[in-house]
Scaffold this active site. Structure first.
Site, PDB file in Angstrom:
ATOM      1  N   ASN A 192      39.512  48.370  28.180  1.00 43.81           N
ATOM      2  CA  ASN A 192      38.329  47.974  28.936  1.00 43.81           C
ATOM      3  C   ASN A 192      38.719  47.190  30.181  1.00 43.81           C
ATOM      4  O   ASN A 192      39.750  46.507  30.211  1.00 43.81           O
ATOM      5  CB  ASN A 192      37.418  47.107  28.067  1.00 43.81           C
ATOM      6  CG  ASN A 192      36.734  47.904  26.978  1.00 43.81           C
ATOM      7  OD1 ASN A 192      36.277  49.010  27.220  1.00 43.81           O
ATOM      8  ND2 ASN A 192      36.650  47.344  25.784  1.00 43.81           N
ATOM      9  N   HIS A 193      37.870  47.289  31.182  1.00 48.40           N
ATOM     10  CA  HIS A 193      38.029  46.455  32.380  1.00 48.40           C
ATOM     11  C   HIS A 193      37.243  45.149  32.178  1.00 48.40           C
ATOM     12  O   HIS A 193      36.344  45.075  31.331  1.00 48.40           O
ATOM     13  CB  HIS A 193      37.524  47.211  33.614  1.00 48.40           C
ATOM     14  CG  HIS A 193      38.449  48.291  34.060  1.00 48.40           C
ATOM     15  ND1 HIS A 193      39.247  48.184  35.183  1.00 48.40           N
ATOM     16  CD2 HIS A 193      38.730  49.492  33.517  1.00 48.40           C
ATOM     17  CE1 HIS A 193      39.959  49.289  35.318  1.00 48.40           C
ATOM     18  NE2 HIS A 193      39.668  50.099  34.319  1.00 48.40           N
TER      19      HIS A 193
END
Length: 216
Positions: A83-84
């Protein structure tokens, strides 16, 4: 000779364990690989463990995952897709890999440490279909099936079949009583020679008969 094949013979012999096969184009970083595993072409695995007799098809990417025994993972599967940082002003990697853009900047080690702890856990005897994505932190129970193309963002119960985007329950693979009995049997922990001796029970006895025979 292809993985898992044996020469023809007229005399029955004890099962011969296939050696782990890793395609020359596969890459890895800090990975534990079990007995008789298979990792096919252009697959990358990092910071993960692959249990005995499990195999990864071509073009897979696996990160920060613990995968059980006897798992069948098809092509183009992504496990632990990172995930960012959605809570930051920017999602871009310059916030955690600033050294890519400035020699004076330092990588955000804490961000990557958090990623390492957000582990995917895959149980034993799990079938993951073509093109599945399993997001960080998800746990998939023993005997589950992830249908092709699913995006799995939540935990999957043992012996259930899920599919879709996001993945939802399609149906149980077996009734709850059978699932409980299979968990007690835990055949994946039997010696491989024992599994081969009981191969007929896996192939044709029926699931109820299998449980009656081996759930002692």
């Amino acid at each position: 000779m292809p993985f898992g094949s044996r020469p023809m013979t007229d005399t029955p012999k004890a099962p011969k364990l296939a050696k782990t096969f890793i395609h020359p184009t596969a890459t890895s970083r800090e990975v534990e690989i079990g007995t008789s595993c298979e990792i096919l072409e252009n697959t990358h695995v990092e910071y993960s463990a692959l249990g005995d007799y499990s195999y990864l098809g071509p073009n897979c990417m696996v990160a920060d995952a613990r995968i059980g025994k006897f798992c069948a993972i098809a092509a183009s599967v992504r496990i632990g897709a990172p995930n960012h940082p959605m809570d930051r002003p920017s999602l871009h990697r310059f916030t955690y890999c600033p050294e890519y853009y400035s020699s004076d900047a330092t990588r955000d080690a804490g961000f990557f440490a958090d990623r390492r702890t957000d582990v995917v856990t895959i149980g034993h005897d799990v079938w993951i279909g073509h093109g599945v994505i399993v997001l960080p932190g998800v746990t998939v129970g023993d005997g589950a099936v992830l249908a092709a193309g699913a995006v799995v963002s939540r935990d999957v119960a043992p012996y259930s079949i899920v599919g879709g985007v996001p993945a939802k329950l399609i149906r149980p693979r077996f009734p709850a009583e059978i699932a409980t009995r299979l968990a007690r049997i835990a055949w994946w922990d039997w010696p491989f020679e024992t599994i081969m001796e009981r191969l007929g029970d896996f192939q044709g006895a029926g699931i109820e008969a299998f449980c009656e025979k081996w759930d002692r």
